[in-house]
Write a protein that holds these residues in place. Sequence first.
Motif, short mmCIF file in Angstrom:
data_model
loop_
_atom_site.label_atom_id
_atom_site.label_comp_id
_atom_site.label_asym_id
_atom_site.label_seq_id
_atom_site.Cartn_x
_atom_site.Cartn_y
_atom_site.Cartn_z
N SER A 103 -11.04 -93.95 77.85
CA SER A 103 -10.64 -92.66 77.27
C SER A 103 -9.13 -92.49 77.10
CB SER A 103 -11.19 -91.53 78.14
OG SER A 103 -10.94 -91.79 79.53
N VAL A 104 -8.41 -93.57 76.86
CA VAL A 104 -6.96 -93.46 76.64
C VAL A 104 -6.70 -92.97 75.22
CG1 VAL A 104 -4.78 -94.71 76.56
CG2 VAL A 104 -6.47 -95.27 78.32
N ASP A 105 -5.95 -91.88 75.09
CA ASP A 105 -5.75 -91.31 73.75
C ASP A 105 -4.31 -90.87 73.48
OD1 ASP A 105 -5.60 -89.11 75.40
OD2 ASP A 105 -7.17 -87.96 74.39
N SER A 106 -3.38 -91.28 74.34
CA SER A 106 -1.98 -90.91 74.10
C SER A 106 -1.05 -91.94 74.74
CB SER A 106 -1.67 -89.52 74.67
OG SER A 106 -1.68 -89.56 76.09
N SER A 107 0.16 -92.01 74.22
CA SER A 107 1.13 -92.95 74.78
C SER A 107 1.56 -92.50 76.18
CB SER A 107 2.35 -93.05 73.87
OG SER A 107 2.95 -91.78 73.67
N LYS A 108 1.57 -91.18 76.41
CA LYS A 108 1.93 -90.67 77.74
C LYS A 108 0.93 -91.15 78.78
CE LYS A 108 2.52 -86.43 80.44
NZ LYS A 108 2.42 -84.94 80.44
N LEU A 109 -0.36 -91.00 78.48
CA LEU A 109 -1.41 -91.42 79.41
C LEU A 109 -1.37 -92.93 79.61
CD1 LEU A 109 -3.83 -90.50 81.09
CD2 LEU A 109 -5.26 -90.73 79.05
N ALA A 110 -1.20 -93.65 78.52
CA ALA A 110 -1.12 -95.11 78.61
C ALA A 110 0.06 -95.54 79.48
CB ALA A 110 -0.99 -95.72 77.22
N GLY A 111 1.19 -94.86 79.31
CA GLY A 111 2.38 -95.20 80.08
C GLY A 111 2.20 -94.97 81.57
N LEU A 112 1.51 -93.90 81.92
CA LEU A 112 1.27 -93.60 83.34
C LEU A 112 0.34 -94.64 83.96
CD1 LEU A 112 0.84 -89.73 83.05
CD2 LEU A 112 2.72 -90.93 84.20
N ILE A 113 -0.70 -95.03 83.23
CA ILE A 113 -1.61 -96.06 83.74
C ILE A 113 -0.88 -97.39 83.87
CG2 ILE A 113 -3.74 -97.35 83.31
CD1 ILE A 113 -4.77 -94.88 81.78
N ASN A 114 -0.06 -97.69 82.87
CA ASN A 114 0.71 -98.94 82.89
C ASN A 114 1.66 -99.00 84.09
OD1 ASN A 114 1.84 -101.43 81.44
ND2 ASN A 114 3.67 -100.15 81.64
N LYS A 115 2.30 -97.89 84.37
CA LYS A 115 3.25 -97.82 85.48
C LYS A 115 2.55 -98.13 86.81
CE LYS A 115 6.62 -94.73 87.69
NZ LYS A 115 7.21 -93.35 87.65
N LYS A 116 1.38 -97.52 87.01
CA LYS A 116 0.64 -97.76 88.25
C LYS A 116 0.09 -99.18 88.29
CE LYS A 116 -1.35 -96.62 92.13
NZ LYS A 116 -0.55 -96.33 93.35
N ALA A 117 -0.37 -99.68 87.15
CA ALA A 117 -0.89 -101.04 87.09
C ALA A 117 0.22 -102.05 87.41
CB ALA A 117 -1.48 -101.33 85.71
N ALA A 118 1.42 -101.77 86.93
CA ALA A 118 2.56 -102.64 87.21
C ALA A 118 2.88 -102.66 88.70
CB ALA A 118 3.78 -102.20 86.41
N ALA A 119 2.80 -101.48 89.33
CA ALA A 119 3.07 -101.39 90.77
C ALA A 119 2.03 -102.17 91.58
CB ALA A 119 3.08 -99.93 91.20
#
Length: 234
Positions: A103-119
Amino acid sequence: MSNREKELTENLAEIKEEVAEAASRAGRKPGEVEVLAVSKLHPASDIEILYNAGHRLFGESYVQEALNKMEELSGLDVDWHFIGGLQSKKAKYVAGKFSAVHSVDSSKLAGLINKKAAALDVVQNILIQVNTAGEEQKSGVSEEQLPALIEEITGFENLKVIGLMALPPFFGDPEGARPYFARLRMLSEGMEKLFGIKLPELSMGMTGDFKVAIEEGSTMVRVGTKIFGRRPGY
């Protein structure tokens, strides 16, 4: 075998048979379409029953409920998918927990998931939700904004776009949803050509219209009621 075990296993077997028949009619192999058992608002014990019957793929829509079930069933190798609307404040809880987030539908949401995934040092699979009907009350990126969103997400090192997802308008006749399923397939093919990427998954089709979705190219149908029965409280 308890009555509930009998009910669930028979329901699942019936759905899988219907999926296989729909795939065959469309000239596709049954193995090309997976059944995502939508277990939201149903107890972990139901998931365990179907797991013991050999099913692995389950979809949840509420973050905290899903995390609670994951903890309860921690000894099982469940293939969890997140399919519900996702608030920004909850994004950090899904990374690394689900095989895919639909259900990813925005760059903001994608960025937040990416940040946590990177951590966590993981690559999170995601699907982009597209609002193919332009319904104001529904989540999803518009068709017009889809290319820009994919372009931005491809710059995130810890996200991998594996496909598209859609929730078409509800119709009493499943044929009404066909144009929206066909449109999502066309969009997927267009994005593959535009960006030179592979988008193997099309998450579309639910209890009432999954046969039509399969005919239009769905690779994953999201079926809840026809497997689990009515959700508690509904």
